[in-house]
Design a protein around this motif. Structure first.
Motif, PDB file in Angstrom:
ATOM      1  N   TYR A  87       1.055  -2.039  -2.320  1.00 13.26           N
ATOM      2  CA  TYR A  87      -0.248  -1.607  -1.821  1.00 13.26           C
ATOM      3  C   TYR A  87      -0.596  -0.221  -2.371  1.00 13.26           C
ATOM      4  O   TYR A  87       0.126   0.752  -2.104  1.00 13.26           O
ATOM      5  CB  TYR A  87      -0.253  -1.545  -0.284  1.00 13.26           C
ATOM      6  CG  TYR A  87      -0.241  -2.890   0.383  1.00 13.26           C
ATOM      7  CD1 TYR A  87      -1.425  -3.531   0.714  1.00 13.26           C
ATOM      8  CD2 TYR A  87       0.956  -3.526   0.690  1.00 13.26           C
ATOM      9  CE1 TYR A  87      -1.420  -4.773   1.337  1.00 13.26           C
ATOM     10  CE2 TYR A  87       0.977  -4.764   1.303  1.00 13.26           C
ATOM     11  CZ  TYR A  87      -0.212  -5.380   1.627  1.00 13.26           C
ATOM     12  OH  TYR A  87      -0.200  -6.619   2.234  1.00 13.26           O
ATOM     13  N   ALA A  89      -2.427   3.457  -2.722  1.00 16.14           N
ATOM     14  CA  ALA A  89      -2.736   4.434  -1.677  1.00 16.14           C
ATOM     15  C   ALA A  89      -4.210   4.443  -1.323  1.00 16.14           C
ATOM     16  O   ALA A  89      -4.588   4.773  -0.197  1.00 16.14           O
ATOM     17  CB  ALA A  89      -2.294   5.830  -2.112  1.00 16.14           C
ATOM     18  N   ASP A 102       4.744   7.092  -5.146  1.00 16.25           N
ATOM     19  CA  ASP A 102       4.952   5.842  -4.402  1.00 16.25           C
ATOM     20  C   ASP A 102       6.407   5.394  -4.487  1.00 16.25           C
ATOM     21  O   ASP A 102       6.941   4.820  -3.527  1.00 16.25           O
ATOM     22  CB  ASP A 102       4.020   4.755  -4.932  1.00 16.25           C
ATOM     23  CG  ASP A 102       2.582   4.947  -4.459  1.00 16.25           C
ATOM     24  OD1 ASP A 102       2.324   5.964  -3.791  1.00 16.25           O
ATOM     25  OD2 ASP A 102       1.727   4.094  -4.760  1.00 16.25           O
ATOM     26  N   ARG A 160      -1.842   1.696   4.455  1.00 14.17           N
ATOM     27  CA  ARG A 160      -2.056   0.990   3.185  1.00 14.17           C
ATOM     28  C   ARG A 160      -2.175  -0.517   3.386  1.00 14.17           C
ATOM     29  O   ARG A 160      -3.054  -1.161   2.815  1.00 14.17           O
ATOM     30  CB  ARG A 160      -0.899   1.287   2.222  1.00 14.17           C
ATOM     31  CG  ARG A 160      -0.805   2.739   1.777  1.00 14.17           C
ATOM     32  CD  ARG A 160       0.238   2.869   0.691  1.00 14.17           C
ATOM     33  NE  ARG A 160       0.400   4.260   0.265  1.00 14.17           N
ATOM     34  CZ  ARG A 160       0.920   4.619  -0.897  1.00 14.17           C
ATOM     35  NH1 ARG A 160       1.314   3.700  -1.755  1.00 14.17           N
ATOM     36  NH2 ARG A 160       1.050   5.888  -1.215  1.00 14.17           N
TER      37      ARG A 160
END
Length: 940
Positions: A87, A89, A102, A160
């Motif tokens: 997912y 941000a 991430d 997210r």
């Protein structure tokens, strides 16, 4: 807006796939092959690990056995890892690669969740001298640091994967935990330290790693995986094609087929949005083609797709949560949810029919001779009559068969029912000519008899196998028989052409014939049958039942392409690899579908943990009671509104967890205070039904936006129309709070059939009343009359209680006499005065269920009550531990103020007579008006 302008808002197939991915599985698709392979490998390992955990294999080999706490840690660790990788941000974040930050978040989140597993291992205990479980309520600095980082990363993963609302709600509850002393008025509490909150929320099983995440780990994953494997095998397309072949020729047929198809795919899909896009890309264009507007076509798809979550046996994740929260077997949850779900779908089909009647729509053409609608209706009514006739005799047949002691007698019984099935097939089915009413009716009769006789045949065949082969060999024999049945069905299905996935943008010239369409995928019913059989008949645990269904699906995916090629005389080279690729793809899809559910249940656990730590639940109970003025209907209405508000931002599962944790006990206690005994399962189903409106309710309903993206209509208008279509779903929860017969609570099988028939008639009349159309366009008084008739059919006892009081109010001293006179199994109600947990006065109604006849004091003692007489007062001297009395709410030093003795009332069903007379008046008036309008149209 012109058609051209509106059509421009429709999304392409790739955009729709991206919409589902961004909502359910994550919208990031890395271009780097190594990263993509890593994500795929993690998802695959997650699925395989969950299958291993649910299987009996670890216990057989004595290796790889995980307890629930260990598996929850692994489950959340992988979910958080995949959430940060899959997912993005934000909307502007890269989708073709994973940024470094991430990666950092993913690894840290994985480590914080996995810490609970590692810190409890023997190795850590040896190195540090103490495992995490050895220091309860005494976290050290590392524990607190891990909890803080883990909570922050979980909240970001929630934002997210599920959007900001759930994250914001969780932050509010966490803030309240710390800032309790500064809260206003009755909301104030002493507050908690970082260490206390860290331990409660992250390390104990009261917060993140609590019941909700445990249900996701132990139960939900396998069911979601089962649905993903079924879809990968082609069952989703099969269900859609079967629905269209059976119903597409009726008035508004594509819409009716959409309802049925969505109901069937809802059995295997846990996502409303995925259901909308999967079936909607095919059904919505066809609905538009027969006359539905863009918004109405989308709304029908939304209403039917969202309702898939209330359809047993899976019901999304809520059914399994109810098992834990209500503390009843899974079979009981499904039994209670069955009738409301079925009649809700029947009502939606009827809504579609009324829309088609209003606008003079026709169905799609079918190859072969078309069947008039009146014949279809006749076949439906005849099938209902056959069901009633069979159901009324089923109970006695079962009792007769169960009375047969020996395996030989039961084998004879199986042979008899198989012979009966052959006679029905030969005498009724084959002798009926094609296209006649008798043929239609005989098909329904054969199907019903097949299902009934087949169920009994399988039941007693298994009984015989158990008695002859013993428990050790029985599973192996059943497995071989299942494989033989699958191979035989595959040989039959291979004679039919494969069901191609149609292009929804191409015009449909004619519908497929039902026979070949149904026969092309009959083997898909076997794994579904295995799941239902294990759950409902064998009464295995949901986890083990899902494991056996998944194991069977794995076998089907590996072999179906090979078997079809073999039976068709085609080359089998590469077919096993094709099936293996489909299996791997299905395992990865199932895992990615679980990311959002795993995150949602963990974050909902934060809210539940805050409620248990702060005691805010009792404060909210007082607040809600104040707002509702102690009225049970008002509290239900406030609960429904709260569910709808939360539903605008929370996924269904999280919404259900939050609202049921906060308000379910409040409804039960307020019901008792108002003399209404509300079963806990009814309250939880009430909350859940309004929770499923999350994906419908404008302005945020995601399913409505997805349907509008397919139809090209306005999403807000689509949402409002879908909400109007869902009114019958909103009605049912209120009804089964006041009439628990709808939930099949304490009813016999024959009574259950009667409840189903009357409830179906009532929901159809309610639908006609709210839609403003019955036999013709209704006037206001006719709509109101239909709604009144529907209410009477749903709850005839409401009117009978107004005519004859259901209870005789007796003084407390009469309790012994009343208890002595009650029959065995009778229920005596008493109004009790006492103090609540904080010492405030309270009054509630309790039920005393009496056992074998005897003296009143003895029967009350058997119930668990020791009573003390002081003048005219009856004081509870003791409610024995873990007795029915204690569970009913009785406690030491409470006083019984009134004894409610049941009065013999006339049967409440007498109220059906005036209701049916009023219905007859509406029918008479509308038929005259319709016939007059038809004659005028002919004359013109």
């Amino acid at each position: 807006m012109s058609d051209k302008d509106t059509t421009a808002t429709q999304l392409s197939a790739e955009e729709l796939e991206d919409l589902v991915a961004s909502t359910d599985t994550g919208g990031r698709q890395p271009s780097n092959k190594n990263v993509a392979k890593f994500m795929a490998a993690v998802a695959l390992i997650w699925s395989l690990l969950q299958v291993w955990y649910s299987s009996p294999i670890p216990y057989v080999v004595g290796f790889g056995v995980f307890n629930s706490g260990e598996m929850r840690s692994i489950h959340l660790a992988i979910a958080v890892l995949l959430a940060f990788l899959a997912y993005p941000a934000g909307k502007s974040s890269p989708r073709r690669y994973v940024p470094a930050l991430d990666w950092v978040f993913a690894i840290l989140g994985f480590g914080c969740a996995f810490y609970l597993f590692v810190a409890n291992t023997e190795l850590i205990g040896t190195l540090t001298g103490q495992r995490l479980s050895d220091r309860p309520n005494n976290p050290n600095a590392v524990d607190i640091g891990v909890a803080i980082v883990g909570m922050l990363l979980l909240l970001e993963a929630t934002r997210r994967a599920l959007g900001p609302p759930l994250m914001v709600v969780a932050i509010v509850f966490i803030g309240y935990t710390f800032l309790g002393p500064y809260a206003p008025g009755i909301l104030a509490w002493k507050g908690a330290s970082f260490g206390a909150v860290a331990y409660h929320q992250w390390i104990s099983t009261e917060g993140v790693f609590g019941i909700a995440l445990g249900v996701s780990t132990d139960l939900v994953f396998l069911f979601v995986l089962f649905g993903a494997l079924l879809e990968k095998a082609g069952a989703g397309n099969y269900f859609i094609k079967v629905a269209f072949s059976l119903m597409g020729h009726l008035r508004g047929g594509p819409a009716k087929a959409a309802v049925v198809a969505s109901g069937m795919t809802g059995l295997i899909s846990g996502s409303s949005i995925a259901n909308v896009v999967t079936t909607g890309t095919f059904t919505i264009p066809m609905m538009k083609r027969v006359g539905f507007s863009r918004e109405k076509a989308g709304a029908v798809e939304v209403a039917s797709s969202v309702n898939g979550q209330i359809m047993p046996p899976v019901m999304g994740a809520a059914a399994f949560l109810m098992v834990e929260y209500v503390n009843i077997p899974y079979f009981e949850v499904v039994k209670h949810a069955f009738v409301p779900a079925i009649i809700s779908y029947i009502a939606l089909v009827y809504i579609v029919h009324l829309e088609a009647m209003k606008n003079g729509m026709e169905g799609l053409p079918r190859a072969g001779q078309p069947k008039p609608f009146k014949w279809a209706m006749l076949s439906f009514l005849m099938s209902v009559a056959i069901v009633l006739a069979l159901a009324s005799g089923v109970y006695w047949v079962v009792q007769f068969f169960n009375g047969l002691g020996s395996a030989e007698l039961k084998l004879l019984a199986v042979a008899v029912v198989i012979g009966l099935e052959f006679l029905i097939y030969k005498g009724v089915f084959r002798n009926a000519s094609e296209g006649t009413k008798e043929k239609i009716i005989s098909v329904f009769a054969l199907v019903i008899c097949n299902l009934t006789i087949g169920a009994f045949g399988v039941s007693y065949l298994l009984d015989i196998i158990r008695s002859l082969a013993g428990p050790a060999l029985t599973p192996w024999i059943v497995g071989v028989l299942l494989i033989l049945a699958y191979v035989w069905l595959a040989s039959r299905c291979a004679k039919e052409p494969d069901l191609e996935v149609d292009d929804p943008n191409q015009p449909v010239v004619q519908l497929p014939e039902p026979g070949p369409t149904i026969r092309s995928g009959l083997y898909f019913l076997l794994p579904v049958g295995v799941l239902i059989w294990c759950l409902m008949v064998e009464r295995l645990s949901p986890s083990l039942s899902a494991f056996w269904a998944v194991a069977f699906m794995v076998f089907i995916l590996l072999t179906q392409s090979h078997l079809f090629a073999l039976f068709r005389g085609e080359g089998t080279a590469g077919k096993f690899k094709e099936g293996f690729d489909h299996l791997i793809d299905g395992l990865m899809t199932g895992a990615r579908n679980m990311i959002g559910i795993g995150i949602a249940t963990a974050t909902a656990g934060v809210i539940v943990g805050a409620v248990s730590q702060t005691g805010v639940g009792s404060v909210l109970a007082d607040l809600v009671e104040l707002l509702s003025f102690g009225n049970i209907f008002m509290i239900l209405l406030l609960t429904a509104i709260l569910s709808l508000i939360l539903g605008m931002g929370l996924p269904t599962t999280a919404n259900y967890i939050v609202v049921s944790s906060l308000l379910a006990p409040v409804i039960v206690s307020l019901g008792q205070a108002n003399g209404l005994i509300v079963p806990l399962i009814a309250v939880h189903l009430f909350v859940f039904y309004f929770g499923i409106m999350a994906d419908v309710t404008p302005p945020v309903g995601l399913a409505s936006f997805a349907a509008a993206a397919v139809s090209g209509g306005d999403p807000i208008r689509t949402g409002f129309v879908a909400f109007a279509y869902s009114l019958r779903t909103a009605l049912l929860p209120f009804l089964f709070i006041f009439n628990t017969d709808l939930l099949l609570i304490d009813v016999t099988p024959v009574q259950g059939v009667f409840v189903f028939v009357m409830s179906t008639a009532a929901i159809l009349l309610f639908t006609a009343g709210t839609q403003g159309y019955f036999l013709t366009k209704s006037r206001i008084w006719e709509s109101l009359a239909l709604i009144l008739v529907a209410f009477t059919l749903f709850r005839p006892g409401f009117w009978m209680d107004m005519i004859v009081e259901p209870f005789d109010h007796q003084p407390p001293a009469k309790i012994f006499e009343a208890a002595e006179q009650m029959p065995e199994g009778g229920e005596l109600r008493v109004i009790v005065d006492g103090l609540d947990e904080v010492g405030e006065p309270m009054t509630f109604t309790a039920i005393i269920k009496l056992g074998a006849p005897g003296k009143g004091a003895d029967r009350l003692s058997d119930f668990g009550l020791d009573l003390l007489t002081q003048g005219d007062e009856i004081i509870i001297d003791n409610a024995m531990y873990d007795s029915p009395a204690q569970k009913a709410g009785f406690d030491f030093d409470q006083k019984i103020s009134t004894v409610l003795v049941p009065v013999v009332q006339p049967a409440k069903e007498w109220m059906y007579i005036p209701a049916l007379l009023l219905l007859g008046l509406v029918v008479l008036v509308q038929r005259r008006r319709r016939d007059a309008a038809g004659a005028a149209a002919v004359a013109a």
